[in-house]
Design a protein around this motif. Structure first.
Motif, PDB file in Angstrom:
ATOM      1  N   THR A  36      67.419  40.650  -8.389  1.00  0.00           N
ATOM      2  CA  THR A  36      66.522  39.579  -7.824  1.00  0.00           C
ATOM      3  C   THR A  36      67.524  38.612  -7.916  1.00  0.00           C
ATOM      4  O   THR A  36      68.636  38.608  -8.062  1.00  0.00           O
ATOM      5  N   GLY A  37      66.836  37.411  -7.724  1.00  0.00           N
ATOM      6  CA  GLY A  37      67.290  35.998  -7.395  1.00  0.00           C
ATOM      7  C   GLY A  37      68.003  35.611  -8.958  1.00  0.00           C
ATOM      8  O   GLY A  37      67.750  36.090  -9.948  1.00  0.00           O
ATOM      9  N   THR A 100      75.667  39.164  -7.733  1.00  0.00           N
ATOM     10  CA  THR A 100      76.020  39.800  -6.643  1.00  0.00           C
ATOM     11  C   THR A 100      76.314  38.773  -5.307  1.00  0.00           C
ATOM     12  O   THR A 100      76.641  37.710  -5.743  1.00  0.00           O
ATOM     13  N   ALA A 101      75.964  39.528  -4.102  1.00  0.00           N
ATOM     14  CA  ALA A 101      76.184  38.387  -2.984  1.00  0.00           C
ATOM     15  C   ALA A 101      74.910  37.668  -2.646  1.00  0.00           C
ATOM     16  O   ALA A 101      74.195  37.572  -3.566  1.00  0.00           O
ATOM     17  N   LEU A 102      75.327  36.612  -1.910  1.00  0.00           N
ATOM     18  CA  LEU A 102      74.231  35.578  -1.407  1.00  0.00           C
ATOM     19  C   LEU A 102      73.117  36.493  -0.578  1.00  0.00           C
ATOM     20  O   LEU A 102      73.802  37.387   0.403  1.00  0.00           O
ATOM     21  N   ALA A 107      70.513  32.526   1.852  1.00  0.00           N
ATOM     22  CA  ALA A 107      71.933  32.123   1.101  1.00  0.00           C
ATOM     23  C   ALA A 107      71.500  31.928  -0.351  1.00  0.00           C
ATOM     24  O   ALA A 107      72.274  31.088  -1.174  1.00  0.00           O
ATOM     25  N   ALA A 108      70.300  32.499  -0.809  1.00  0.00           N
ATOM     26  CA  ALA A 108      70.082  32.427  -2.478  1.00  0.00           C
ATOM     27  C   ALA A 108      70.910  33.230  -3.088  1.00  0.00           C
ATOM     28  O   ALA A 108      71.191  34.338  -2.652  1.00  0.00           O
ATOM     29  N   PRO A 109      71.480  32.784  -4.192  1.00  0.00           N
ATOM     30  CA  PRO A 109      72.261  33.804  -5.019  1.00  0.00           C
ATOM     31  C   PRO A 109      71.531  34.887  -5.822  1.00  0.00           C
ATOM     32  O   PRO A 109      70.547  34.424  -6.354  1.00  0.00           O
ATOM     33  N   MET A 110      71.800  35.840  -5.613  1.00  0.00           N
ATOM     34  CA  MET A 110      71.489  37.271  -6.335  1.00  0.00           C
ATOM     35  C   MET A 110      72.132  37.593  -7.330  1.00  0.00           C
ATOM     36  O   MET A 110      73.210  37.484  -7.504  1.00  0.00           O
ATOM     37  N   ALA A 111      71.346  38.474  -8.132  1.00  0.00           N
ATOM     38  CA  ALA A 111      72.006  38.965  -9.387  1.00  0.00           C
ATOM     39  C   ALA A 111      71.507  40.227  -9.776  1.00  0.00           C
ATOM     40  O   ALA A 111      70.030  40.629  -9.572  1.00  0.00           O
ATOM     41  N   ILE A 112      72.079  41.128 -10.427  1.00  0.00           N
ATOM     42  CA  ILE A 112      71.581  42.308 -11.022  1.00  0.00           C
ATOM     43  C   ILE A 112      71.415  42.079 -12.358  1.00  0.00           C
ATOM     44  O   ILE A 112      72.343  41.533 -13.256  1.00  0.00           O
TER      45      ILE A 112
END
Length: 117
Positions: A36-37, A100-102, A107-112
């Motif tokens: 998610t973001g 993770t990637a944008l 171009a929002a920063p994503m994360a696991i």
């Protein structure tokens, strides 16, 4: 200035934010790893770690408290019977966030976010 502001509003009303965190929590409990973001995942981390701390007691009162927040029987049962017992010897830090990637569209920063093994 942001002095004394304890949480991210995520551009939502309080009821929408509460529903978002509840749904993300249920998804995290169900799949044990979600993407998610970045800012949503940081808010979710605070929310889910408090739930796990309550669930570690494992009694009926803990069951009621967790169900009051999640409103999902299956997720509550899995959290109390499977996930929380893993962390009986741990005092916090039940989840980890990996960037993770944008996101391609904005171009929002994503994360696991996932549970620590």
């Amino acid at each position: 200035m942001r002095h004394g502001n304890d949480y991210r509003k995520l551009g939502r009303t309080s009821s929408h934010r509460k529903a978002l965190l509840k749904n993300l929590s249920i998804a995290l409990i169900k799949y044990e790893k979600i993407e998610t973001g970045l800012f949503k995942s940081k808010e979710l981390q605070s929310f889910i770690e408090k739930l796990i701390t309550q669930a570690k007691a494992g009694d009926s009162n803990a069951h009621r408290q967790v169900f009051a927040k999640l409103q999902d029987k299956i997720a509550t049962k899995k959290l109390i019977l499977e996930i929380a017992p893993r962390y009986t010897q741990r005092n916090g830090g039940y989840t980890s966030i990996h960037r993770t990637a944008l996101r391609r569209g904005d171009a929002a920063p994503m994360a696991i976010i996932e549970f620590v093994k």
